[in-house]
Write a protein that holds these residues in place. Structure first.
Motif, PDB file in Angstrom:
ATOM      1  N   LYS A  77       0.837  -1.175   0.000  1.00 47.48           N
ATOM      2  CA  LYS A  77       0.000   0.000   0.000  1.00 47.48           C
ATOM      3  C   LYS A  77       0.893   1.254   0.000  1.00 47.48           C
ATOM      4  O   LYS A  77       2.036   1.131   0.434  1.00 47.48           O
ATOM      5  N   ARG A  95       0.515   4.436  21.918  1.00 47.19           N
ATOM      6  CA  ARG A  95       0.391   3.529  20.774  1.00 47.19           C
ATOM      7  C   ARG A  95      -0.553   2.401  21.154  1.00 47.19           C
ATOM      8  O   ARG A  95      -0.267   1.605  22.049  1.00 47.19           O
ATOM      9  N   ARG A 139       9.188  10.714   7.173  1.00 48.09           N
ATOM     10  CA  ARG A 139       8.392  10.247   6.035  1.00 48.09           C
ATOM     11  C   ARG A 139       7.592  11.355   5.356  1.00 48.09           C
ATOM     12  O   ARG A 139       6.568  11.089   4.718  1.00 48.09           O
ATOM     13  N   GLU A 146      -1.186   6.133  17.318  1.00 53.58           N
ATOM     14  CA  GLU A 146       0.273   6.069  17.383  1.00 53.58           C
ATOM     15  C   GLU A 146       0.757   7.269  18.175  1.00 53.58           C
ATOM     16  O   GLU A 146       0.171   8.360  18.078  1.00 53.58           O
TER      17      GLU A 146
HETATM   18  C1  BG6 Z   1       1.797   1.822   8.016  1.00 49.54           C
HETATM   19  C2  BG6 Z   1       1.574   3.312   7.904  1.00 49.54           C
HETATM   20  O1  BG6 Z   1       1.000   1.137   7.110  1.00 49.54           O
HETATM   21  O2  BG6 Z   1       1.473   1.394   9.329  1.00 49.54           O
HETATM   22  C3  BG6 Z   1       2.349   4.063   8.947  1.00 49.54           C
HETATM   23  O3  BG6 Z   1       1.978   3.745   6.611  1.00 49.54           O
HETATM   24  C4  BG6 Z   1       2.091   3.500  10.321  1.00 49.54           C
HETATM   25  O4  BG6 Z   1       2.035   5.457   8.920  1.00 49.54           O
HETATM   26  C5  BG6 Z   1       2.269   1.990  10.333  1.00 49.54           C
HETATM   27  O5  BG6 Z   1       3.004   4.103  11.234  1.00 49.54           O
HETATM   28  C6  BG6 Z   1       1.896   1.387  11.669  1.00 49.54           C
HETATM   29  O6  BG6 Z   1       2.150   0.015  11.667  1.00 49.54           O
HETATM   30  P1  BG6 Z   1       2.162  -0.800  13.030  1.00 49.54           P
HETATM   31  O7  BG6 Z   1       2.312  -2.218  12.606  1.00 49.54           O
HETATM   32  O8  BG6 Z   1       3.304  -0.273  13.827  1.00 49.54           O
HETATM   33  O9  BG6 Z   1       0.859  -0.513  13.695  1.00 49.54           O
END
Ligand code: BG6
Length: 520
Positions: A182, A377, A257, A250
């Protein structure tokens, strides 16, 4: 995924893809057959922090064959040894399992690097040569996957080069697959264009779209929880459920990014894919089996039944973090992050109410919210139940009784919580909320694999259920497009302070329905 015994010949489309799943002894792990992976974008963050470590972890767990080949393709002026050193560093920094020299040596034997740009014909010829050399020296059997960990804008060129050099065409019973990450486009129209590009070069069944949330154990557990138990499914509907809240919070900002994130924003970054997939798994009907065709059909039915609120201003919210303090540290606003234009209107927080027009879910709102720089988070799905129709208590006895809830804790504290009322010890009949917890950490000795371990292995096995197909991608954009269009025209993001749970508008949005967000 493991298939149900109900699956029969009529689902032979993807049964053929992996007969191993049916035949296996469940005590034995599934191990990929011979093959290699060619990785484009190998110096990017995703490859370095997630993909390369996951490949090492799979090697360490013995799930990739000793002959596995990994080819990095990039512009750096690297020898095979330089590439091997880079892989070693990324593995030492981020692999889940401990570093072992013999394991790394096994992986190292199959590491190759091809230097070149995406428009460099000669580099793709060299890639063809390297891939054939792997077949000859390592026995990769003509089986090769191409992992496009690159911006979608580069897909057309890479796909064209792969086709031009014949790398997309399998020979003599071998396979060629493409893996795409994605964002699959930035709206419905661009998703279709992107798909046309990819599917001109690879067969639809050879395209593996990664939504890494589907690789998470806790996300797969939604299916186990719902469909292996008698306890939950009878009450998993509008008769008992008041509403559902899906949160992906988060605490980090956008970090380095900016180039990817600005202009994309939270809704396209994680709601279009991760949160809508969570919604689909939570709300879908029981699939006939867990084979790809059956699972995808149920997810698609529920996505197709999603209805947007009439009044998008009242039932969606959009925010952008300002500067402030988080976890004892001073943090800058989104607009002050490196590489972000000072007038950017990209959102870093998004919330919305969605309804599902089915008998099971009529009148049950699904509230979705996601954002960066929030309180902590946490990703969770909270199914919140209606209050009991009658309480034979004095009202003061139940003043502290909330609504029952089942909370699937996707991360970080993986597990499931049930919240219900219980008598407070003492002479009075006072009832208060308590919780009962299942935690992965205490119930299972084995640590959960990383999502990418599971997804890379399934891709190498040719096992498709955890990979969304194009129709799911399109349905998700169909849900999101009217919202992002409305936002672009009428709703700039509202500010919120770091460490909070988003802008006031998000709280007002849910308060309009007489509800409030959970504090995870
Ligand atoms: C990604 C996003 O798909 O998932 C990011 O592009 C995000 O912005 C990330 O930080 C979070 O992934 P996870 O597995 O840490 O929840």
């Amino acid at each position: 995924m493991n298939d149900s015994p109900r699956a029969s010949a009529e689902h032979s489309d993807d049964a053929a893809a992996n007969p191993l799943r049916d035949a296996r002894d469940r005590r034995l792990p599934l191990i990929s057959g011979p093959g290699s992976m060619v990785m484009f974008g190998v110096t990017g963050d995703l490859a370095r922090k997630k993909l390369l470590p996951a490949i090492y972890d799979l090697t360490h767990r013995g799930l990739l064959p000793p002959s596995f080949g990994l080819v990095g393709f990039g512009r750096r002026d690297w020898s095979h040894d330089d590439f091997a050193e880079y892989v070693r560093e990324s593995v030492i920094a981020d692999a889940r399992t401990e570093f072992s020299e013999p394991v790394f040596e096994q992986l190292r034997g199959g590491l190759r690097f091809v230097q070149g740009a995406f428009d460099d014909r000669a580099a793709f010829e060299e890639l063809t040569r390297v891939v054939s050399e792997l077949d000859a020296s390592r026995g990769t059997g003509g089986n090769h996957a191409f992992y496009l960990s690159i911006p979608p804008a580069a897909f057309p060129q890479v796909c064209e080069q792969l086709a031009g050099s014949g790398l997309n065409t399998p020979r003599d019973g071998s396979w060629r697959r493409v893996v795409i990450e994605k964002p699959f486009g930035h709206d419905l129209a661009s998703a279709r264009e992107l798909n046309d590009v990819v599917e001109q070069v690879f067969n639809p069944e050879d395209v593996f779209r990664i939504d890494h949330y589907l690789g998470k154990e806790t996300v797969q557990n939604i299916l186990a929880l719902r469909f292996s138990n008698q306890l939950f499914e009878p009450i998993w509907n509008a008769n008992y459920v008041d509403h559902v809240q899906i949160t992906m919070a988060e605490d980090i900002g956008i970090g380095s990014r900016a180039g990817y994130y600005d202009g994309i924003g939270t809704a396209r970054d994680v709601i279009q894919n991760h949160l809508l997939q969570l919604l689909a798994l939570t709300a879908m009907e029981e699939p006939v089996s867990f084979r790809a065709a059956d699972l995808r059909a149920e997810k698609e039915k529920v996505l197709a039944a999603v209805e947007l609120p009439q009044d998008l201003a009242a039932h969606t919210a959009r925010g952008q973090y300002v500067g402030g303090w988080q976890g004892g540290q001073e943090v800058v606003s989104y607009l002050e992050e490196d590489g972000i234009p000072a007038d950017s209107t990209t959102e870093t927080f998004a919330a919305m109410r969605l309804d599902i027009a089915t008998r099971r879910w009529a009148g049950v709102p699904f509230y979705l919210r996601a954002g960066k720089r929030l309180g902590r988070r946490v990703t969770e799905i909270a199914v919140v139940f209606k209050r009991a129709p009658f309480l034979p208590f004095r009202s003061t006895d139940t003043a502290d009784l909330g609504q029952n809830a089942i909370v699937v804790r996707v991360q970080p504290d993986e597990g499931v919580t049930m919240r219900f009322g219980s008598k407070v010890p003492g002479t009075q009949m006072e009832v208060r909320d308590v919780s009962m917890d299942f935690a992965y950490g205490t119930n299972f000795t084995e640590e959960s694999p990383e999502a990418y371990e599971r997804l890379i292995l399934d891709m190498m096995l040719g096992d498709p259920p955890l990979f969304p197909r194009q129709r799911e991608v399109e349905l998700s954009w169909q849900i999101l497009d009217p919202i992002t269009q409305f936002w672009a025209e009428h709703m700039p993001p509202a500010p919120y302070r770091p460490g909070t749970w988003g802008p006031d508008t998000a709280h007002e949005m849910i308060a309009r329905d007489g509800r409030s967000w959970r504090r995870p």
